[in-house]
Every structure is written in structure tokens, then in C-alpha cells.
Design an enzyme around this catalytic site. Structure first.
Site, mmCIF file in Angstrom:
data_model
loop_
_atom_site.group_PDB
_atom_site.id
_atom_site.type_symbol
_atom_site.label_atom_id
_atom_site.label_comp_id
_atom_site.label_asym_id
_atom_site.label_seq_id
_atom_site.Cartn_x
_atom_site.Cartn_y
_atom_site.Cartn_z
ATOM 1 N N SER A 159 37.522 25.464 14.106
ATOM 2 C CA SER A 159 38.274 26.636 13.657
ATOM 3 C C SER A 159 38.495 26.569 12.146
ATOM 4 O O SER A 159 37.532 26.516 11.387
ATOM 5 C CB SER A 159 39.585 26.732 14.434
ATOM 6 O OG SER A 159 40.208 27.982 14.236
ATOM 7 N N ASP A 243 36.168 31.870 23.981
ATOM 8 C CA ASP A 243 37.139 31.702 22.892
ATOM 9 C C ASP A 243 38.036 32.936 22.822
ATOM 10 O O ASP A 243 37.567 34.055 22.612
ATOM 11 C CB ASP A 243 36.401 31.510 21.573
ATOM 12 C CG ASP A 243 37.303 31.026 20.447
ATOM 13 O OD1 ASP A 243 38.479 31.422 20.418
ATOM 14 O OD2 ASP A 243 36.821 30.266 19.587
ATOM 15 N N HIS A 275 39.032 28.374 22.941
ATOM 16 C CA HIS A 275 39.137 27.972 21.535
ATOM 17 C C HIS A 275 39.427 26.487 21.374
ATOM 18 O O HIS A 275 38.834 25.820 20.528
ATOM 19 C CB HIS A 275 40.232 28.795 20.845
ATOM 20 C CG HIS A 275 40.237 28.635 19.358
ATOM 21 N ND1 HIS A 275 39.196 29.053 18.555
ATOM 22 C CD2 HIS A 275 41.160 28.096 18.511
ATOM 23 C CE1 HIS A 275 39.469 28.778 17.294
ATOM 24 N NE2 HIS A 275 40.648 28.196 17.240
#
Length: 302
Positions: A159, A243, A275
Site C-alpha cells: 500500500s 482489495d 488489502h
């Protein structure tokens, strides 16, 4: 008709003003979340709790900010690859220790975990400019260690950490052997339109359309899509197709941009990956994918 167009223009202008105010006031809190709701900023556990051999490492960024990190050694005489791990935007490095513990077992690697400025025990306040300096300080520390194989330093970013790692890999082509990205966004500009949908027409990165008149107020744009094509090292893209925070298409767009200039790119998706849990839901296939990538692009030649 003229009155209708005038009202529409005023409406759009009003949205832009409200959007600008929201971005100016909230953007840092949306991008950087050092403390999770209901939890303390302090580390809940240390690597010792998981019986990991570690070293507290204190660094200074080039602007003088004092940074904390953990260097976790696989074993005393082990000289396998060293993973420089960059975390997501929320929480601190202690929240990633279970993942790191399994990573060390499955990849037989050392792991260096950096607390960004403003996170954990590090001083300062997070920003793109500052965290870029923090990442460089961590890499500079690793390349000067004598107890690791400095030719096998691999960046792993998830991320926000993927955005951090991409900048660092671009700036250090001779110090970083490879880059691994997991569930990373194309840019914070694109993510702003997802987190604040009413702004979608007024903000966005190079992969979106629209006037983008609010882009200038974003202090941490993290334009990964504009940098990924400059990476010379091999890149592994790990994408969780479920995600719920970063649309999986972002990872595909990053890969497509990278492969235009870099033939050593591999894209692997995981149908059930969300995620934060792609490493868990991906199971053996997840770790085999990374192992094969490391064997190919960061082998032990000794």
C-alpha cells in the site's frame, strides 16, 4: 438555459471550494494514520514476544529527525536476502510482526522494519518529503552493515509502503536488488477521488481525466504511476483481487506502465486477497511466488 448553466457553474464552484477545504483540513489524517482508533501509539509487542532475534536501530534522517527501527536477523551466521519492509499507512511496525515472522521462516531472510517519522517511537510528523528521507536513511544503514549480503537487499512495500519503496528503488538503482509491491495505489491523487467521491472530477493522477484543479493542494501526492516506469530493478507485483481499499486495477495499471520499460516484471494476482490479508489468503502460492522471484533475481551466488 443561461440561468441553468450559471447555476451549474456555481454548483461546480461550490463543490470545488468545499473539496479544497476538506483536502486542506483532512488530507494528512487520511493519508497518515500512525495511531489506530482505540489503540495506543506505543508498540503493543516487540519481536522478542515472537521469539525473534532483533536489534533496536536508531537512525537520523538528513533533516535531523530521529527514527526508530527493528533489524530482525534470521540467525547469527545467516547471510540470505535482507528485506527492507515498508508498511501501510495505518498503525505501526508492531502490527506487522506476525507477517514478518512468517516471512522470515518462508523466505529465510533478514527483515529491516522502519518506523516512518511520526510513527511508533520515531520523532517528527509524517509527510511525503520526510518519509522519502526516512527510507533513504534506512537503506543507507543497511548498505553499511557488515553482517548482511548487501548485494541482496530487496524492498517490500505494501500500500503506502509500495509508494515509498518505489521512490527509494528509483533513487538507488545500484543499492537495491529488486522491488516487491503489494496492493499499492497509482497515486494519492487517484485515491482521493475514491475516498472523497464528490472530488473525482476535480482531482486525479496522470491516469485519470478531468480538470484536476485541486491537485495543487495535495501535499503528499505519491505519484507511483509516474515513477514506476523509471525502475530498472526487477519488480514483483502482488495483487489481491478482493482489495476493499485500493481498487485492484491500480496494481494492473502500475504493472502495465512498468513493463513498457522493464522486461523483468512479474504480475501475480490472488483471487481471495484483501488489502491486508493477501499474504494469508494466498497461502503457499503467495510465498512460493516470492521465493521463485528471489531465486531468479536475487540469488545466492556464493
Amino acid at each position: 438555459m443561461a440561468a441553468w448553466l450559471k447555476a451549474l457553474a456555481y454548483g461546480a464552484g461550490g463543490i470545488a471550494v468545499v473539496g479544497m477545504a476538506a483536502l486542506v483540513a483532512l488530507q494528512e489524517k487520511l493519508v497518515y494514520v500512525p495511531v489506530l482508533p482505540g489503540l495506543a501509539r506505543a508498540y503493543a509487542i516487540t519481536p522478542e514476544r515472537l521469539r525473534l532475534t532483533y536489534e533496536d536501530v536508531w537512525l537520523r534522517s538528513t533533516d535531523g529527525v530521529r527514527l526508530h527501527s527493528w533489524f530482525i536477523k534470521h540467525s547469527p551466521n545467516h547471510r540470505g536476502p535482507t528485506i527492507l519492509f515498508f508498511q501501510e499507512n495505518a498503525g505501526n511496525i508492531a502490527h506487522r510482526l506476525e507477517f514478518v515472522r512468517i516471512m522470515m521462516q518462508r523466505l529465510e531472510c533478514n527483515v529491516f522494519m522502519l518506523s516512518y517519522r511520526g510513527y511508533g517511537e520515531s520523532d517528527g510528523h509524517p509527510s511525503q518529503h520526510g518519509i522519502t528521507k526516512d527510507a533513504q536513511a534506512a537503506l543507507d544503514h543497511l548498505v553499511n552493515r557488515e553482517d548482511i549480503d548487501t548485494s541482496r537487499i530487496i524492498i517490500f512495500g505494501r500500500s503506502l509502503g509500495g509508494a515509498v519503496g518505489t521512490v527509494l528503488a528509483k533513487n538507488n538503482p545500484d543499492k537495491v536488488a529488486a522491488l516487491i509491491l503489494e496492493n499499492t495505489f497509482t497515486s494519492i491523487l487517484d485515491m482521493a477521488g475514491i475516498m472523497l467521491p464528490f472530488l473525482r472530477w476535480f482531482i486525479g493522477g496522470s491516469s485519470t481525466t478531468g480538470p484536476k484543479i485541486l491537485n495543487f493542494v495535495v501535499r503528499s501526492p505519491w505519484n507511483t504511476i509516474d515513477i514506476i516506469g523509471q525502475i530498472k530493478q526487477p519488480i514483483l507485483f502482488l495483487s489481491g483481487l478482493q482489495d476493499e481499499l485500493v481498487p485492484p486495477v491500480h496494481m494492473r495499471l502500475l504493472y502495465e506502465k512498468a513493463i513498457e520499460h522493464n522486461s523483468n516484471c512479474l504480475f501475480v494476482d490472488f483471487p481471495n486477497g484483501m488489502h491486508m490479508d493477501t499474504w494469508y489468503s494466498g497461502g503457499d502460492r503467495y510465498w512460493r511466488t516470492i521465493n521463485l522471484f528471489l531465486q531468479r533475481f536475487a540469488p545466492d551466488d556464493k
